[in-house]
Design an enzyme around this catalytic site. Structure first.
Site, PDB file in Angstrom:
ATOM      1  N   SER A 150       0.792  -1.275   0.146  1.00  0.00           N
ATOM      2  CA  SER A 150       0.113  -0.019   0.261  1.00  0.00           C
ATOM      3  C   SER A 150       1.015   1.320   0.006  1.00  0.00           C
ATOM      4  O   SER A 150       2.220   1.015   0.336  1.00  0.00           O
ATOM      5  CB  SER A 150      -0.745   0.158   1.254  1.00  0.00           C
ATOM      6  OG  SER A 150      -1.280   1.174   1.348  1.00  0.00           O
ATOM      7  N   TYR A 163      -2.763  -0.150  10.115  1.00  0.00           N
ATOM      8  CA  TYR A 163      -2.606  -0.787   8.600  1.00  0.00           C
ATOM      9  C   TYR A 163      -1.236  -0.424   7.891  1.00  0.00           C
ATOM     10  O   TYR A 163      -0.575  -1.071   7.278  1.00  0.00           O
ATOM     11  CB  TYR A 163      -3.722   0.167   7.914  1.00  0.00           C
ATOM     12  CG  TYR A 163      -4.008  -0.260   6.431  1.00  0.00           C
ATOM     13  CD1 TYR A 163      -4.615  -1.539   6.192  1.00  0.00           C
ATOM     14  CD2 TYR A 163      -3.508   0.597   5.566  1.00  0.00           C
ATOM     15  CE1 TYR A 163      -4.780  -1.904   4.785  1.00  0.00           C
ATOM     16  CE2 TYR A 163      -3.563   0.359   4.208  1.00  0.00           C
ATOM     17  CZ  TYR A 163      -4.115  -1.173   3.635  1.00  0.00           C
ATOM     18  OH  TYR A 163      -4.547  -1.314   2.525  1.00  0.00           O
TER      19      TYR A 163
END
Length: 269
Positions: A150, A163
């Site tokens: 990501s 995250y």
């Protein structure tokens, strides 16, 4: 070109019934692979497998939580009994955990159990399937594993500490496994990752899109920092995944490929 074909290869896609994972599963099937849709939701896995079959892909749905080693080993056994091999693993399971977000709060107020949940879902949920299905690939001395990173792995994105930590660890895990597997089992076994920019999916829709379809304030900031000026379409992940899974990328391992509309290249100036 033949180097981009995946005819008769067996591909496992964890979270293969999600928006992004589902798109990757469709691409693998269209390239000739036999596709295993793996996830903890039996109905969703079967429904996606049936949709792939209607499109002409040999597919099956298998049930396993990516955090349950015994369930993963059982799924691997069922797959090997049916199709005899594993050639591709795409670790698409993962995502945000709402309780771990701290958009309007300092990190000190983050729920530690929620932090643990989001790290486990994304990091452990990539490590466990890799170790289970990668073992089958090691016996063949050939295979391709694609992890999902990501933009949060390398840039500080507000509100998603857990995250971000998990995705950064996935990039480290990708490089570590690429080196270890190639040295132990030969150059035919590769591990890479893609790092998507911003795509609207079920888990992040509320953070990016208002009920009337207009972008949220967070989305406007993201789009302003994305040179292409838009969100990605799930289909735009298909090409990089197919490349990494096929022979065209036979000398590529330990790489993290951004698919982000230029977001990671933009200094903001």
């Amino acid at each position: 070109m033949a180097t981009f074909e995946l005819k008769d290869r067996v591909a496992v896609v964890t979270g293969g019934y999600g928006v992004l994972g589902g798109s990757m599963a469709e691409a693998l099937g269209a390239a000739g692979a036999r596709v295993v849709v793996l996830g903890r939701d039996h109905r969703a896995a079967e429904a996606k497998a049936e949709a792939l079959q209607r499109a002409g892909t040999a597919a099956m749905g298998l049930v396993a939580d990516v955090l349950d080693e015994k369930a993963l080993v059982a799924a691997r056994g069922a797959l090997l009994a049916e199709w005899g091999r594993v050639d591709i693993l795409v670790n698409a399971a993962g995502g945000h955990v709402a309780a771990a977000r701290t958009d309007d709060l300092p990190a000190f107020e983050m729920s530690l159990p929620a932090f643990e949940d989001v790290v486990r879902l994304n990091l452990h949920g990539t490590v466990y399937p890799t170790l289970v299905f990668g073992e089958a690939m090691a016996r063949q001395a050939k295979g391709s594993i694609v992890n999902i990173s990501s933009m949060a792995a390398t840039l500080a994105l507000s509100g998603v500490l857990g995250y971000s930590v998990a995705k950064a660890a996935i990039e480290s895990f990708t490089r570590w496994m690429a080196v270890d597997l190639a040295r132990r089992f030969g150059a035919g076994l590769r591990v890479n990752a893609i790092a998507p920019g911003f795509f609207v999916a079920k888990q992040n829709r509320a953070a990016l899109v208002r009920e009337d379809g207009s972008p949220t304030e967070r989305a406007r900031k993201i789009l302003a920092r994305t040179p292409m000026g838009r969100f990605g379409d799930p289909s735009e992940l298909q090409g990089p995944v197919l490349w990494l899974c096929g022979d065209a990328a036979s000398f590529v391992t330990g790489a993290v490929i951004p698919v982000d509309g230029g977001f990671s290249a933009d200094s903001g100036i």
